[in-house]
Design an enzyme around this catalytic site. Sequence first.
Site: not given
Ligand code: G3I
Length: 349
Positions: A163, A204, A240, A269, A271
């Site tokens: 990004e 990416n 996405h 990725e 969806d």
């Molecule tokens: O680890 C904490 C946990 O301790 C806490 O209890 C919980 C409560 O919200 O949050 C957890 O962290 C989360 C993390 O994922 C792990 O599950 C974050 O809040 C959450 O924001 C984070 O989201 C991820 C996101 O990237 C962040 O930008 C998504 O799972 C993940 O699928 C997503 O993936 C990204 C790619 O890397 C890049 N392209 C876009 C894609 C979608 O956003």
Amino acid sequence: MPRHSTRLRLAGALAAVLVAAGLATGPAAQAHERQPTLADLARRHGRYFGSATDNPELTDSAYTQTLGSEFDMITPGNGMKWYATEPQQGVFDWANGDEIVRLARQNHQRVRAHTLVWHSQLPGWLTSKQWTAAELRAVLKKHITTEVRHYRGKVYSWDVVNEAFNEDGTYRETLWYKTLGPGYIADALRWAHQADPHARLYLNDYNIEAVGPKSDSYYRLAKELKAQGVPLDGIGLQAHLALQYGYPATLEDNLRRFSRLGLDTALTEVDVRMQLPATDDKLAEQAAWYRDLTGACLAVRRCVGLTIWDYTDKYSWIPAFFPGEGAALPWDEQLRPKPAYYALREALR
Ligand code: G3I
């Protein structure tokens, strides 16, 4: 698609009759009954079919069963990001990434590793300090070198930089860009290549599926990097997509222009989200999009495969990020295949 589901129903009914008649027991019959998976179907075209996953989900055995059988490529959704792998400066933690690599190996799946240089999900020690260019360059080099070495020989590819551009095609003003200038991208690719010469190295991004200012910037940059001999192997189009914004009709042309530069492409990725509630019409449109984007990849020789951003609505990132939207994946929250799943099979047949 309706033709296909009718055929599936008929096949199911026939199998039930054979079983009832005692004619379809025994290993040969069972082998015959096993449907080819999405990965099997993709492999016939020389492509892979992947899913992202995340560590907390791996305790769900119904979930891991399909994850382990239907796909031949796995991406850790979070486990290899900077906050997870170098939570304190110089202290590396491979637990989450290793768990997913181990599982993938058990299931004879390859791994698309994700991601080394991004502006998001960085640890506090990195974002809270003012770095000089020399300091930050050293921090970046060490992170890339250590992580890529750790996974050397164990992953198929790396999303090296994630990004890097804005929607209008200008460079995103990240910590990396602001401190190091645009050269950080070539540096990152070179350091990753030194650490694992066999991993396929990608840039990416999202919203680069169609031809437009953002994908044009990738096209120009990729061309420049290739001309300079920088080790770039591919461009990852996250895909996405959202029903309300329309299908990226120039996807195939876009994939093709990157191919002509001598680069691989991949949908990394995928969806297709929608405004909830999901209706039959929206699910049918979604299925058509899944079919079409698969067709676009199959039509372009160097589009090497597709990865969906997890396979079930149960673990999709969408509802948390886009309130009121969801139902984006080919399996529903109960892990039941949706029309999109059958459309994928149809496209890959
Ligand atoms: O680890 C904490 C946990 O301790 C806490 O209890 C919980 C409560 O919200 O949050 C957890 O962290 C989360 C993390 O994922 C792990 O599950 C974050 O809040 C959450 O924001 C984070 O989201 C991820 C996101 O990237 C962040 O930008 C998504 O799972 C993940 O699928 C997503 O993936 C990204 C790619 O890397 C890049 N392209 C876009 C894609 C979608 O956003």
